[in-house]
Enzyme design. Structure first.
Site, PDB file in Angstrom:
ATOM      1  N   ILE A 114      15.386  -1.642 -24.586  1.00  0.00           N
ATOM      2  CA  ILE A 114      15.531  -0.344 -23.955  1.00  0.00           C
ATOM      3  C   ILE A 114      14.446  -0.202 -22.910  1.00  0.00           C
ATOM      4  CG2 ILE A 114      16.617   0.809 -25.911  1.00  0.00           C
ATOM      5  CD1 ILE A 114      13.907   1.875 -26.711  1.00  0.00           C
TER       6      ILE A 114
ATOM      7  N   SER B  25      19.135  -6.079 -29.478  1.00  0.00           N
ATOM      8  CA  SER B  25      20.120  -5.066 -29.094  1.00  0.00           C
ATOM      9  C   SER B  25      19.393  -3.854 -28.528  1.00  0.00           C
ATOM     10  CB  SER B  25      20.929  -4.641 -30.320  1.00  0.00           C
ATOM     11  OG  SER B  25      20.108  -3.852 -31.155  1.00  0.00           O
ATOM     12  N   LYS B  26      20.157  -2.905 -28.028  1.00  0.00           N
ATOM     13  CA  LYS B  26      19.564  -1.695 -27.454  1.00  0.00           C
ATOM     14  C   LYS B  26      18.713  -0.960 -28.484  1.00  0.00           C
ATOM     15  CE  LYS B  26      22.202  -0.193 -23.489  1.00  0.00           C
ATOM     16  NZ  LYS B  26      21.643  -1.263 -22.733  1.00  0.00           N
ATOM     17  N   ARG B  27      19.269  -0.845 -29.677  1.00  0.00           N
ATOM     18  CA  ARG B  27      18.572  -0.093 -30.715  1.00  0.00           C
ATOM     19  C   ARG B  27      17.233  -0.739 -31.086  1.00  0.00           C
ATOM     20  NH1 ARG B  27      18.844  -0.665 -35.797  1.00  0.00           N
ATOM     21  NH2 ARG B  27      20.489  -2.204 -35.612  1.00  0.00           N
ATOM     22  N   GLU B  28      17.186  -2.056 -30.956  1.00  0.00           N
ATOM     23  CA  GLU B  28      16.010  -2.767 -31.452  1.00  0.00           C
ATOM     24  C   GLU B  28      14.874  -2.912 -30.446  1.00  0.00           C
ATOM     25  OE1 GLU B  28      18.452  -5.795 -34.331  1.00  0.00           O
ATOM     26  OE2 GLU B  28      18.461  -6.039 -32.175  1.00  0.00           O
TER      27      GLU B  28
END
Ligand code: GLU
Length: 433
Positions: A210, A204-207
């Site tokens: 990015i 995910s983006k958080r992980e």
């Protein structure tokens, strides 16, 4: 592979900033080309106008430069060659391999038989052609789809090895059929494993899904990011974990890339980063901060002072971005609650006495002798007079830093020097009623 001239390409779509997964694809393409004396080409696949993002191409190019992944040709922009794709689509219409459908051109997918091909990473792959349907190769806006454009370009640019994410495997019957219709041979394929989080779900983006630049902003060194990315799906046969780009060109083996999804392990990234931080001299770290301008903003204090602080904190740093917080007491007077000065069961009287002792010692030492070794010797001698040495050293360290944890007081005083050290001890004395 000696008698063919290896050519690989990195073919991002300019739909956003370059992510970790994209950097890995670029890196593996670069490594494979360079270790075989071949060429690495940048192609911008900008035919999906709805998803086009202004600035994405610049970011992709800047990121590749930052990491030293220099391309030999390109950037080649697909949008600048629309005529070519149109001609190829017409060629297929003439061969009756494609037809027009409401302004778009569709490829007639043969549904019988099985597509076989050998993938460098996955080995033999077979996919039944009946899983596929006729598909658009040229849209009504005149732009080709990825399916047509990448394949025509790989052919025209004499790409020998297509190294890309494994989400494209399931479409291989389409690509094989298209090659067949044109009368072209398939290039070699290496489909790279997906990036997964620790729970084996898509990142995910958080992980970590990015932009690569965000990692630099967060205080990761570019060498560390590149090293970490290289290990997302590839592991050497030895225990070596730290690789420069030159090492990787020598050691990387495309056929050793794993098939299974590669786990993005943030703790591993921290570890790799701390290794690189320790390898550098304080001066190199300072230069890096000045050059990259992140994550601290460009330093303004006197560089000698900064170098000393970096040297002190370096062994404990996981990320450069931890520096400002960890070392804030070098730049401003510490703020703390008076109770923090207390070691074990000391009374206020005892704390005051301890700090006064420290102050007297410091006043007697010549400013030139403010070395860690000298201070340590003198203070440890004096500490013999106390029940335990914490009674002398704890209040002193808190007076200097205002913190529960920090490096030891001697190395801190060496950096703060005489005048500032004494004034902080005096301030602590004043804090106690
Ligand atoms: N433009 C495609 C993407 O960004 C490239 C895939 C390929 O390398 O063929 O996913």
């Amino acid at each position: 592979m000696s008698n063919i001239h290896i050519r690989t390409r990195f073919a991002p779509s300019p739909t956003g900033f370059l992510h970790i997964g994209g950097l890995r694809t670029a890196l593996y393409n670069y490594l494979f080309a360079k270790q075989n004396g071949g060429q690495f080409i940048l192609r911008i696949e900008d035919t999906d106008r709805a998803r086009f993002m202004e600035g994405a191409e610049e970011n992709i190019i800047e990121t590749l430069r930052t990491f030293g992944l220099d391309f030999d040709e390109g950037p080649v922009r697909q949008s600048e060659h629309l005529e070519k794709y149109k001609e190829r689509a017409e060629e297929l219409i003439q061969k009756r391999a494609a037809y027009e459908d409401a302004g778009a051109v569709r490829f007639k997918m043969p549904r019988d038989g099985v597509t076989h091909f050998t993938d460098i990473i996955h080995g033999e792959i077979q996919i039944e052609n009946k899983t596929q349907e006729d598909f658009i190769i040229l849209k009504s806006d005149g732009f080709p789809t990825y399916n047509l454009a990448h394949l025509v370009d790989d052919h025209d640019m004499a790409i020998t090895h297509v190294i890309r994410g494994d989400e494209f495997i399931s479409s291989m019957p389409k690509y094989a059929a298209l090659h067949n219709a044109f009368g072209w041979d398939l290039p070699q394929y290496a489909h790279l494993p997906l990036l997964l989080n620790k729970n084996r779900a898509k990142l995910s983006k958080r992980e970590g899904e990015i932009a690569v630049y965000d990692f630099l902003d967060k205080g990761y060194l570019k060498e560390a990011v590149l090293n970490f990315v290289a290990l997302l799906g590839w592991h050497p046969k030895t225990d070596q974990e730290i690789f420069s780009l030159e090492d990787l060109i020598k050691e990387f083996k495309l056929e050793d890339v794993q098939k299974a999804g590669a786990i993005f392990d943030a703790a591993k990234l921290d570890w790799v980063n701390s290794e690189y931080i320790r390898q550098k001299s304080p001066r190199e770290i300072l230069m890096y901060l000045m050059d990259v301008g992140r994550p601290l903003g460009r330093p303004t204090s006197k560089s000698e002072y900064l170098e000393k602080i970096i040297a002190l904190e370096q062994p404990r740093l996981k990320k450069l971005s931890e520096l400002p917080e960890r070392a804030d007491y070098f730049f401003k007077e510490p703020e703390y609650n008076a109770v923090l000065l207390k070691w074990k069961k000391m009374s206020d009287e005892e704390i005051k006495k301890s700090l006064e002792t420290s102050k007297q010692i410091l006043e007697q030492i010549n400013g030139k002798d403010f070395s860690k070794e000298n201070l340590e010797k003198i203070f440890l001698d004096k500490a013999e007079d106390f029940k335990d040495r914490g009674e002398l050293l704890w209040p002193l360290r808190v007076a200097l830093t205002g913190r529960k944890t920090s490096p030891g007081p001697f190395e801190i005083m060496e950096i703060l020097e005489k005048e500032k050290s004494i004034s902080r001890v005096q301030n602590a004395i004043n804090v106690i009623k």
